[in-house]
Design a protein around this motif. Structure first.
Motif, PDB file in Angstrom:
ATOM      1  N   LEU A 162      -3.087  -6.832  13.778  1.00 43.16           N
ATOM      2  CA  LEU A 162      -2.828  -6.818  12.390  1.00 43.16           C
ATOM      3  C   LEU A 162      -1.550  -6.522  11.678  1.00 43.16           C
ATOM      4  N   LEU A 163      -1.290  -5.276  12.293  1.00 40.56           N
ATOM      5  CA  LEU A 163       0.108  -4.843  11.816  1.00 40.56           C
ATOM      6  C   LEU A 163       1.271  -5.850  12.311  1.00 40.56           C
ATOM      7  N   LEU A 164       1.065  -6.318  13.592  1.00 38.75           N
ATOM      8  CA  LEU A 164       2.205  -7.386  14.138  1.00 38.75           C
ATOM      9  C   LEU A 164       2.269  -8.493  13.219  1.00 38.75           C
ATOM     10  N   LEU A 165       1.154  -9.094  12.986  1.00 39.38           N
ATOM     11  CA  LEU A 165       1.148 -10.292  12.265  1.00 39.38           C
ATOM     12  C   LEU A 165       1.525 -10.113  10.960  1.00 39.38           C
ATOM     13  N   THR A 166       1.302  -9.124  10.118  1.00 43.43           N
ATOM     14  CA  THR A 166       1.613  -8.616   8.858  1.00 43.43           C
ATOM     15  C   THR A 166       3.031  -8.739   8.508  1.00 43.43           C
ATOM     16  N   PHE A 167       3.534  -7.864   9.566  1.00 41.39           N
ATOM     17  CA  PHE A 167       5.104  -7.932   9.598  1.00 41.39           C
ATOM     18  C   PHE A 167       5.703  -9.366   9.811  1.00 41.39           C
ATOM     19  N   THR A 172       0.150  -7.561   0.986  1.00 43.31           N
ATOM     20  CA  THR A 172      -0.954  -6.816   0.187  1.00 43.31           C
ATOM     21  C   THR A 172      -0.234  -7.010  -1.222  1.00 43.31           C
ATOM     22  N   SER A 173       0.896  -6.495  -1.458  1.00 45.76           N
ATOM     23  CA  SER A 173       1.575  -6.038  -2.706  1.00 45.76           C
ATOM     24  C   SER A 173       1.766  -7.727  -3.445  1.00 45.76           C
ATOM     25  N   ILE A 174       2.104  -8.718  -2.253  1.00 45.11           N
ATOM     26  CA  ILE A 174       2.265 -10.016  -3.076  1.00 45.11           C
ATOM     27  C   ILE A 174       0.980 -10.575  -3.723  1.00 45.11           C
ATOM     28  N   VAL A 175      -0.183 -10.500  -2.870  1.00 45.01           N
ATOM     29  CA  VAL A 175      -1.406 -10.802  -3.454  1.00 45.01           C
ATOM     30  C   VAL A 175      -1.744 -10.152  -4.836  1.00 45.01           C
ATOM     31  N   LEU A 176      -1.596  -8.807  -4.742  1.00 42.89           N
ATOM     32  CA  LEU A 176      -2.059  -7.983  -5.934  1.00 42.89           C
ATOM     33  C   LEU A 176      -1.006  -8.398  -7.433  1.00 42.89           C
ATOM     34  N   MET A 177       0.006  -8.359  -7.014  1.00 42.07           N
ATOM     35  CA  MET A 177       1.096  -8.764  -8.357  1.00 42.07           C
ATOM     36  C   MET A 177       0.616 -10.214  -8.846  1.00 42.07           C
ATOM     37  N   HIS A 178       0.317 -11.065  -8.014  1.00 43.47           N
ATOM     38  CA  HIS A 178       0.078 -12.375  -8.272  1.00 43.47           C
ATOM     39  C   HIS A 178      -1.232 -12.445  -9.290  1.00 43.47           C
ATOM     40  N   LEU A 179      -2.196 -12.126  -8.487  1.00 40.67           N
ATOM     41  CA  LEU A 179      -3.661 -11.862  -8.952  1.00 40.67           C
ATOM     42  C   LEU A 179      -3.714 -10.970 -10.334  1.00 40.67           C
ATOM     43  N   HIS A 180      -2.781  -9.911 -10.456  1.00 34.56           N
ATOM     44  CA  HIS A 180      -2.943  -8.969 -11.429  1.00 34.56           C
ATOM     45  C   HIS A 180      -2.147  -9.256 -12.634  1.00 34.56           C
ATOM     46  N   TYR A 181      -0.853  -9.494 -12.506  1.00 32.94           N
ATOM     47  CA  TYR A 181       0.161 -10.055 -13.460  1.00 32.94           C
ATOM     48  C   TYR A 181      -0.046 -11.316 -14.005  1.00 32.94           C
ATOM     49  N   TYR A 196     -10.507 -10.840  -3.763  1.00 32.91           N
ATOM     50  CA  TYR A 196     -10.942 -12.008  -4.750  1.00 32.91           C
ATOM     51  C   TYR A 196     -10.715 -13.454  -4.234  1.00 32.91           C
ATOM     52  N   PRO A 197      -9.787 -13.951  -3.523  1.00 35.25           N
ATOM     53  CA  PRO A 197      -9.621 -15.054  -2.797  1.00 35.25           C
ATOM     54  C   PRO A 197     -10.576 -15.427  -2.035  1.00 35.25           C
ATOM     55  N   LEU A 198     -11.203 -14.523  -1.263  1.00 35.07           N
ATOM     56  CA  LEU A 198     -12.308 -14.692  -0.167  1.00 35.07           C
ATOM     57  C   LEU A 198     -13.854 -14.814  -0.995  1.00 35.07           C
ATOM     58  N   LEU A 247     -10.329  -4.354   7.258  1.00 34.01           N
ATOM     59  CA  LEU A 247     -10.978  -5.349   6.963  1.00 34.01           C
ATOM     60  C   LEU A 247     -10.537  -5.938   5.534  1.00 34.01           C
ATOM     61  N   ILE A 248     -10.223  -4.892   4.785  1.00 33.22           N
ATOM     62  CA  ILE A 248      -9.920  -5.274   3.419  1.00 33.22           C
ATOM     63  C   ILE A 248      -8.514  -5.824   3.416  1.00 33.22           C
ATOM     64  N   LEU A 249      -7.806  -5.451   4.120  1.00 36.12           N
ATOM     65  CA  LEU A 249      -6.365  -6.023   4.352  1.00 36.12           C
ATOM     66  C   LEU A 249      -6.176  -7.341   5.023  1.00 36.12           C
ATOM     67  N   LEU A 250      -7.311  -7.487   5.909  1.00 34.43           N
ATOM     68  CA  LEU A 250      -7.068  -8.788   6.839  1.00 34.43           C
ATOM     69  C   LEU A 250      -6.825 -10.042   6.021  1.00 34.43           C
ATOM     70  N   PRO A 251      -7.508 -10.366   4.977  1.00 31.53           N
ATOM     71  CA  PRO A 251      -7.313 -11.911   4.320  1.00 31.53           C
ATOM     72  C   PRO A 251      -5.959 -11.806   3.733  1.00 31.53           C
ATOM     73  N   SER A 252      -5.263 -10.995   3.605  1.00 30.92           N
ATOM     74  CA  SER A 252      -3.957 -11.078   3.037  1.00 30.92           C
ATOM     75  C   SER A 252      -3.043 -11.939   4.012  1.00 30.92           C
ATOM     76  N   LEU A 253      -3.490 -11.844   5.369  1.00 33.07           N
ATOM     77  CA  LEU A 253      -2.662 -12.556   6.410  1.00 33.07           C
ATOM     78  C   LEU A 253      -2.393 -14.051   5.785  1.00 33.07           C
ATOM     79  N   TRP A 254      -3.424 -14.804   5.170  1.00 36.87           N
ATOM     80  CA  TRP A 254      -3.482 -16.030   4.872  1.00 36.87           C
ATOM     81  C   TRP A 254      -3.473 -16.181   3.342  1.00 36.87           C
TER      82      TRP A 254
END
Length: 522
Positions: free
Chosen positions: A75-80, A174-183, A196-198, A500-507
């Motif tokens: 998870l950490l490797l793919l996120t980076f 995760t910040s990219i996802v949150l900033m788009h969905l929030h702002y 939310y996307p899932l 598990l909460i962080l996982l969907p941010s990969l896609w």
């Protein structure tokens, strides 16, 4: 009749005031009761039967690292890697947060980000981890009799644990996802929004959203209470070693009460005042200490150690990131750190989203996933590398103090070999305190944002969480270091649901980034 009316009006007024107070404290929020109640229950069990708590935590810890350790490494490797791809492509031009211009300048922005993650680990672990890997070489590296190569390997392993992967999981995708969905979409700035996307509306309402937010708050609260408690233990030890003050609970109590007061007041003043001010002071002090050590320490070893250490880390990056040869070692080092950082993931993403409006994806990823890790690695080289240089020139001068995994002793063993040792030791203790205070105020603020659903939560809810975390730390250290150690192990357990909460941010992050790139004409 008029008296009866006046009495009724007074009762209505009192009821309204009581309702308003409940709203200020968010007492009507189930997330508050579940998260606060769970932490209170943990502390109560620790007081009632610490042996039982230790057994429960040990079983959960061992199960977590054995079952989820490999998943966390991937998870950490793919996120980076995915965050780098988004920054390098056309999506890197996307502006986040609905503002054309950043709210704060780059120095203040990066200062806040750096101080929030590093906390006390940025000082005590910087001194202790390199010497730990020097004394006992990491299994990924081949054995050698070359002392300097052993030192480089020790730095490289420390860089892996506090470098690119650790930072990326805290606020890139995760910040990219949150900033788009929030702002852009108006969804709440809460961990539940990451799913939310899932899950759609199910993630935002009812028991699902409540559990997502509660789990994230428990994880970050545990991750913050631990450093607050360690601050009391470590500074008390150092004051005893330097000035002969009693290393007692009374000393630890005073230290933590001062910290509670400072980070709570800072959190009350908000991101644009107290948190910014403390972060800026901390970075300036850290830079001053780095320059001092570079001048009066082993400059050549520090510079060469940093360059070779980073080069060795990059050369062994994938073998270190995916190493599974020694599970016992992993559970004590890599997987433990990954669990710790994962626990901060959703809440750090919220905090970074709050302070990063107007930044592009490229700026965000470069700051969080590249610049901050490289600065952290240099800091580890200045502090821990100096310790290695002292150890090589005078064997036992640092390793003997570190024996028994004594983190504050290893720091003092380094500072005592520099000119004006007492002054430098005091400055390092001050730096540690401000690091932890900065983490305390930023996480107090972020927890309050999640519970209240407001980007400027009430002073009552901020004060409540700041004081609650500090009091929990005080209770746990009253039992000795075992209470805080149990909490540290518990952080790894909380990383299971959080990961598990962080996982969907990969896609989801690439998908949303591509959509934003099209909308913004890139």
């Amino acid at each position: 009749m008029s008296d009866a009316i006046n009495t009724a009006n007074a009762e209505i007024s009192t009821a309204r005031q009581s309702t308003n107070k409940h709203k200020d404290l968010n007492l009507d929020k189930p997330v508050l009761w579940l998260s606060g109640g769970f932490i209170a229950l943990f502390v109560a069990i620790a007081l009632f039967d610490d042996t039982l708590l230790a057994k429960i935590v040990d079983v959960g810890f061992n199960w977590s690292v054995m079952i989820f350790g490999p998943y966390w490494q991937v998870l950490l490797l793919l996120t980076f890697l995915i965050s780098l791809a988004l920054a390098a492509g056309r999506t890197g031009h996307v502006v986040l947060g609905g503002l054309n211009k950043p709210e704060m300048d780059g120095f203040r922005w990066l200062s806040i980000i750096l101080c929030t993650l590093l906390a006390g680990g940025g000082v005590f672990w910087a001194a202790a981890e390199p010497i730990a890997h020097f004394v006992s070489s990491p299994p990924v590296f081949a054995s050698t009799d070359d002392v300097k190569q052993i030192a480089i390997n020790a730095l490289s392993q420390s860089f892996m644990h506090w470098g690119f992967l650790a930072w990326a999981i805290l606020g890139s995708l995760t910040s990219i996802v949150l900033m788009h969905l929030h702002y852009d979409k108006g969804l709440p700035l809460k961990p539940r929004t990451l799913l939310y996307p899932l899950l759609g509306e199910r993630a935002l309402h009812g028991i699902t959203g409540t559990l997502i937010d509660t789990t994230s708050i428990i994880a970050v609260a545990a991750g913050t209470i631990g450093p607050i408690g360690f601050l009391g233990l470590q500074v008390s030890y150092a004051l005893n070693a330097l000035f002969g003050l009693p290393d007692s609970y009374a000393t630890q109590l005073v230290i933590i009460l001062l910290a509670i007061g400072m980070y709570t007041l800072s959190a009350l003043s908000g991101v644009n005042r107290g948190i910014q001010f403390l972060s800026r002071c901390n970075i300036i002090l850290a830079i001053g200490l780095m320059i001092y050590i570079l001048i009066f320490g082993d400059t050549s070893f520090i510079i060469n150690g940093y360059l070779q250490g980073v080069g060795s880390m990059l050369n062994n990056f994938f073998p270190m990131a995916t190493y599974r040869g020694d599970e016992a070692w992993l559970s004590w080092w890599t997987v433990f750190f990954w669990g710790w950082f994962l626990g901060y993931g959703p809440m750090m993403a919220i905090f970074i989203a709050r302070i990063s409006r107007g930044r592009t994806i490229r700026q965000l990823v470069c700051a969080v996933s590249i610049i901050a890790p490289l600065i952290t690695c240099f800091w580890f080289t200045v502090v821990g590398g100096s310790g290695l240089a002292f150890e090589i020139s005078n064997p036992g001068s640092v390793s003997a103090a570190f024996e028994g995994f004594n983190l504050p002793a290893s720091l003092l063993a380094i500072t005592q070999q520099l000119p004006y040792p007492t002054v430098i030791s005091i400055l390092f203790l001050l730096l540690t305190a401000i690091f932890i205070i900065t983490t305390g105020d930023s996480m107090t603020y972020t927890i309050s944002v999640v519970i209240s659903g407001n980007s400027e939560p009430s002073t009552a809810i901020r004060a409540f969480w700041g004081i609650m975390m500090g009091i929990s730390a005080l209770i746990l250290i009253s039992m000795g270091s075992g209470g805080i150690t149990a909490l540290q192990s518990f952080i790894v357990i909380t990383a299971v649901p959080v990961s598990l909460i962080l996982l969907p941010s990969l896609w989801n992050a690439p998908k949303l980034a591509i959509e934003m790139a099209k909308t913004q004409g890139f």
